[in-house]
Structure formats: C-alpha cells, structure tokens
Design a protein around this motif. Structure first.
Motif, short mmCIF file in Angstrom:
data_model
loop_
_atom_site.label_atom_id
_atom_site.label_comp_id
_atom_site.label_asym_id
_atom_site.label_seq_id
_atom_site.Cartn_x
_atom_site.Cartn_y
_atom_site.Cartn_z
N PHE A 226 0.86 -1.18 0.00
CA PHE A 226 0.00 0.00 0.00
C PHE A 226 0.90 1.23 0.00
N VAL A 227 0.54 2.22 -0.83
CA VAL A 227 1.36 3.41 -0.98
C VAL A 227 0.63 4.60 -0.36
N HIS A 228 1.31 5.31 0.55
CA HIS A 228 0.69 6.38 1.31
C HIS A 228 1.78 7.36 1.74
N ARG A 229 1.55 8.63 1.50
CA ARG A 229 2.48 9.68 1.91
C ARG A 229 3.91 9.40 1.45
N GLN A 230 4.02 9.02 0.18
CA GLN A 230 5.31 8.78 -0.47
C GLN A 230 6.10 7.65 0.17
N HIS A 231 5.39 6.72 0.79
CA HIS A 231 6.02 5.53 1.33
C HIS A 231 5.23 4.30 0.89
N ALA A 232 5.94 3.25 0.55
CA ALA A 232 5.32 1.97 0.20
C ALA A 232 5.46 1.03 1.38
N TYR A 233 4.33 0.50 1.83
CA TYR A 233 4.31 -0.44 2.95
C TYR A 233 4.10 -1.84 2.36
N VAL A 234 5.16 -2.64 2.39
CA VAL A 234 5.13 -3.97 1.78
C VAL A 234 5.05 -5.01 2.88
N VAL A 235 4.00 -5.83 2.86
CA VAL A 235 3.85 -6.89 3.85
C VAL A 235 4.23 -8.22 3.22
N SER A 236 4.71 -9.13 4.05
CA SER A 236 5.11 -10.44 3.56
C SER A 236 4.61 -11.52 4.51
N ILE A 237 4.53 -12.73 3.98
CA ILE A 237 4.02 -13.86 4.74
C ILE A 237 5.14 -14.83 5.09
N VAL A 250 9.18 -0.91 5.04
CA VAL A 250 8.79 0.46 4.72
C VAL A 250 9.80 1.03 3.74
N VAL A 251 9.30 1.49 2.59
CA VAL A 251 10.18 1.99 1.54
C VAL A 251 9.79 3.42 1.19
N ASP A 252 10.74 4.32 1.25
CA ASP A 252 10.54 5.71 0.82
C ASP A 252 10.55 5.73 -0.70
N VAL A 253 9.41 6.11 -1.31
CA VAL A 253 9.30 6.12 -2.78
C VAL A 253 9.09 7.54 -3.29
N SER A 254 9.57 8.52 -2.55
CA SER A 254 9.44 9.91 -3.00
C SER A 254 10.14 10.10 -4.34
N ASP A 255 11.19 9.34 -4.58
CA ASP A 255 11.82 9.27 -5.89
C ASP A 255 11.63 7.84 -6.39
N PRO A 256 10.61 7.57 -7.20
CA PRO A 256 10.30 6.19 -7.59
C PRO A 256 11.45 5.49 -8.31
N SER A 257 12.35 6.27 -8.90
CA SER A 257 13.48 5.64 -9.59
C SER A 257 14.59 5.24 -8.62
N HIS A 258 14.53 5.76 -7.41
CA HIS A 258 15.55 5.45 -6.40
C HIS A 258 14.90 5.27 -5.02
#
Length: 546
Positions: A226-237, A250-258
């Motif tokens: 889920f992407v919210h406030r320029q952060h991607a929250y990736v859950v795993s099982i 938690v991934v900062d995606v403010s720059d999607p290329s980096h």
C-alpha cells in the motif's frame, strides 16, 4: 479390491487445502494498434461459464499400467506404456527450468504440481499436494522427461512420478503420472507441463510499461503493498519451506526511480501479514494471528505499534478494504466459513468493530471469505468456492445478502478470490477472478444481484493463476503471478483488451520456487503516475503508469 476414483469435489478440497487465451483481442507484437471503437452502449450477449479448470481430455497417449490398489514402487519407468509416444521429441527438452503441471486423473479430476530444476545444479524440487517442494528422487531431463519425488508426513508416504511422452510445442511437455500412497497405487493419469518462461513468444514488456526501480525488500515472501504519503508499505508472509518469518518493510518512494528501504518489522509468533491499507496517520495490517494490527505512522518511515483489533481470541484476517470511514476485514478462518468484519475508522487509530457476518452458503467445499470490494453501499465478497457474494452494507448493523454469482463446484474447478466493481454505460460491472490453476478474469453484469450475468472473459495459460486486480478509470491492472503485470482496457467490458504487460517472472531470480503462486502477487495504482507491483522473489517493482 479396486479403489474408488476420487470425486472432483474431494480433489477440489485437497487442492485448496494447500495454501489458449480466451481473449483473442490481444494484437501480435508486430501488429499496429487496433482502430478505436465506439463507446459501449451497454448491450451484450450473456456467456456460459466454462469454469476455471476445463477438462481438455487426456493430455497424452501413454498410460500407467498397474491398476489402482496394486502394491509396488511407482518409480519404475517400465510401468509406463510409452509405445504410442513420440519420445524422440523429448530430446528438445532442456535439462533445467521451472514448470507448472496441469494434471488430469484418469477419472477426469484435476490436479496440479510444480517442478523446479535449477540450472546451477542445486536441489531440484517437486511441489504437489501433501509434499510441498520436495527434493527429487529421480531427475532425468536430458533426452527424456522423468522425475519423481517422495515425502512422508503423519505416517503417510506419498509418491509422485512423471513420465514424458511428447513435446507438443516449445516448452510444453505432455506425459503420464502415477501417485502412490503407502506403497500402493492411488491414482494415475496424464499431464501437460508448461515451462514458465514468458508465454506466446512475448518479450519482457509492451505498451510503454517501463521498470523504474526494483527493491528487494524482504528475503521471505512479499504479498501486498500500500502506498501512502510517499512511502510503500510492503507486507510479507511466512515462508513455509524455510520457516522464515514475514513482516513489514517500509520503503521511501518519493523518488520512484531510487526507492530507499527505511525499516523492517517482524514480530515473533505473528508474522504472516498478507495485506495493508492506510488512512491519515494510521496503517492497518492484516495478520493471520491477531486480526488487524494498527500502527501509528505519524512518522511515515517509522510505524509504531498501537493495538490489534478486535482483540480476544486468535483471528486470521487475510485481506482489507477501506471505503471512507469504514474498514472491511475479511477473515478466512476459523473453519468452516470465515467472516467479514466492519470497523468504524472515523478515529483512525482507534477502530471500532461494528459488525461481523458471513455468507449464507456454507455447503460449498471451501466457502471461506477471502477478499472484498466496497462500492455504492454494497460490499462484494469473494467467498472462494461459494462464489462472488453481494451484500447491502448501507446499514453496517444489518448487512443484507442480495445475491451471489455461484459455481457448479461438483462438476468444475472454480474459485472467487479477488474483485473490483465500477459503473459502465449505467450498469454495475464487476471484474472478478479466482486463484489456482486455470483461474482467470470474469466480467460480470451485477446490476441486478439476483441475476448476475457473465459477459466477458480474459484468460492466459491454463497452468497459471491471476491474483490481485485494481480498477482505475477504464483500465484494469492485474497481478498475474507467472504472467507478470497485465494491463487491460475495459472500456468495452464484454471485450477486455490487453494493452500493456511486463513479465516480472524470471526462472533465474534468487528465491524462485516451484509454486503455482509465484510471480506478480500484489499491486497498487495510487494515482501518482506509477504502478507498484510486488513480486514474490524480486520484491517491490515500480513502473510508470501507461
């Protein structure tokens, strides 16, 4: 005494317990784009549902000769009659690769298996009911196709043997199989094994989709984002084979290329996290153990645990959907049916449970709720073998079941797993898909929930499965496991038209397994000009929005 052939219902239940394109509208790679068509006027011709798994008859001319119940070791090549086979064609088979195997018992019942033979010579595995990713006991893929595996669990020893007969097209092997249980023949039949390279002569991508970045967020199995406030929250099982725990990245995606990986969270004994959603300063995570986990994300890069809801006994929440101030949490357990929970999230950090309810049908082989989609005071619940169920949820204290799109589960192999709903030409149109072999996209006229009509379909290889889908305007985005990311133009709902794809699956990716549920699994299109895809081995992939 001869053993009774397994019923299709029994095979269906066994498969689910494991936790050919129909659309000819896709242009060939060298064809010009199709001529624009007139807007849909709402007319269509209702279709007959052919089910997910379609019995195409025996796959090969070979046979396993001993009858059911015979006491013997199945792993004996001389027990297979290959006299009518073109075994010379098997010389074209490479000595490595990942295959998904569509199996048909002599009774006509479906089954499935996965085969992985790494190119580097590391352990080859076979994945089939009751023996997940078991090391091969026989491996002969040079000039022939002979593999077998054996596993013992709870005093039961199961054995599967595959014997190749022919190569019907590049990357597709047909042949015969035998299953033995505790040293006796349990079943036999034919199979079609498809190499999980990119299908239909495709390249890596089409339609202008470009991979901007790739972030290996976890070493276990990522499942949703889920992407919210320029952060991607990736859950795993949790990884069942290696016993490694899942969690949250938690991934900062403010720059999607980096993108920048900011934090990982894992909780001992509670790390099977399958879905995520966010509102304001709150992140919700679906937990197999504790229901819905609530995190404070005032600092977006640093989620802080607040509580789990609804509290009380262990609760397996599998998926989430948020609509305004409501959060719908779908629980796939406990048995036998699972349920859907409604929370008021007017105060996001303090969800209030309003209600919990189930579908009326509890007689299907596996009627458990799996996912949901809220639209115009209705909730559309994917209730697996019980079908696609429509509820009126205008009054959350009194949900009313309005209708269901059902499957003939005694004579078919069909499931309802995920869906999305929108309005087209004044009609309520649902896009629904199942999970497991042969599952595909159905397009449904759901305007009248008491008379839901199938109006369109989109299906790729019969050995593959779709997973999650996102509807954005007139585009449908599909995380299609081995088939990668698929983008459809659904402006004419009866004729969904593929306009772009990106094949995320590669056999050589570290962590690839023999599982049917491998590849593109999670997807979000948040409206920031990008498409976020979770791949089970590669992690978080970010694309431009075509």
């Amino acid at each position: 005494m001869a053993m009774k052939a397994p019923s299709l219902r029994a095979v269906f239940v066994g498969l689910v317990s494991l936790c050919l394109a129909c659309s000819d509208s896709k242009p060939a790679p060298d064809e010009p784009p199709p001529t624009p068509v007139e807007p849909w006027d709402g007319n269509y011709t209702p279709l007959v549902d052919p089910t997910d798994w379609v019995d195409r008859g025996p796959f090969a001319a070979c046979s396993f000769t001993p009858p059911r119940g015979t006491a013997l070791d199945c792993d004996d090549p001389s027990l297979f009659d290959l006299s009518k086979c073109d075994t010379a064609a098997l010389s074209a088979v490479e000595s490595h690769g990942i295959y998904q195997i569509d199996m048909r018992h002599a009774s006509g019942a479906p089954d499935l298996a996965g085969l992985r033979v790494p190119q580097d010579g590391s352990t080859a595995t076979l994945n089939v009911g009751g023996m997940l990713s078991t090391a091969l006991t026989r491996q002969q893929l040079q000039g022939r196709f002979q593999v077998s595996a054996q596993a013992t669990s709870r005093n039961t020893t199961r054995q599967l043997v595959l014997m190749g007969c022919d190569v019907t097209e590049p990357g597709v092997v047909t042949g015969c199989f035998a299953k033995c249980t505790n040293g006796k023949v349990a079943s036999s039949g034919t199979f079609e094994a498809a190499r999980m390279t990119w299908g239909r002569g495709e390249g890596e991508s089409s339609g202008g989709l470009r991979l901007l970045s790739e972030t290996h967020v976890q070493t276990v199995r990522p499942a949703d984002v889920f992407v919210h406030r320029q952060h991607a929250y990736v859950v795993s099982i949790d990884d069942a084979d290696t016993q490694r725990p899942g969690g949250l990245a938690v991934v900062d995606v403010s720059d999607p290329s980096h993108p920048v990986l900011k934090k990982k969270i894992t909780v001992d004994g509670d790390s099977y996290w399958n879905a995520a959603w966010a509102k304001d300063n709150t992140l919700y995570v679906a937990s197999k153990v504790s229901g819905v986990i609530v995190f404070d994300i005032t600092n977006a890069a640093n989620p802080v645990f607040v509580r789990s809801v609804p509290g009380g006994p262990s609760l397996n929440v599998h998926t989430l959907f948020m609509d305004g101030n409501r959060l719908y949490a779908v629980s796939s357990g406990p048995a036998p049916t699972g349920e859907t929970l409604i929370f008021d999230i007017s105060t996001p950090l303090n969800p209030v449970l309003l209600n919990r309810f189930t579908a009326a049908d509890t007689t299907s082989p596996v009627p458990s709720a799996h996912d949901s989609f809220a639209y115009q005071d209705r909730l559309y619940v994917n209730s697996f073998s019980a079908g696609y169920v429509v509820f009126d949820v205008k009054d959350p204290l009194n949900p009313r079941e309005l209708g269901t799109y059902t499957f003939d589960t005694e004579n078919s192999f069909s499931t309802s797993h995920a869906g999305a709903v929108g309005t087209f030409a004044g009609k309520t149109i649902g896009f629904e898909g199942g999970e497991y072999q042969g599952t595909h996209l159905r397009v449904l006229d759901m305007t009248d929930p008491t008379n839901i009509q199938l109006i369109g379909r989109y299906k790729l290889r019969p050995q593959t499965s779709i997973h999650n889908i996102i509807l954005k305007d007139k585009r449908l985005y599909i995380a299609h496991y081995h088939e990668g990311l698929r983008v459809l133009d659904v402006s004419i709902p009866p004729n969904p038209r593929e306009v772009a794809y990106f094949n995320t699956f590669r056999e050589s990716d570290p962590g690839r397994t023999d599982d049917l549920l491998e590849g593109a699994i999670g997807i979000r299109v948040p409206g920031d000009g990008h498409v976020y895809v979770v791949d089970t081995a590669r992690g978080l992939l970010i694309f431009n929005e075509p």
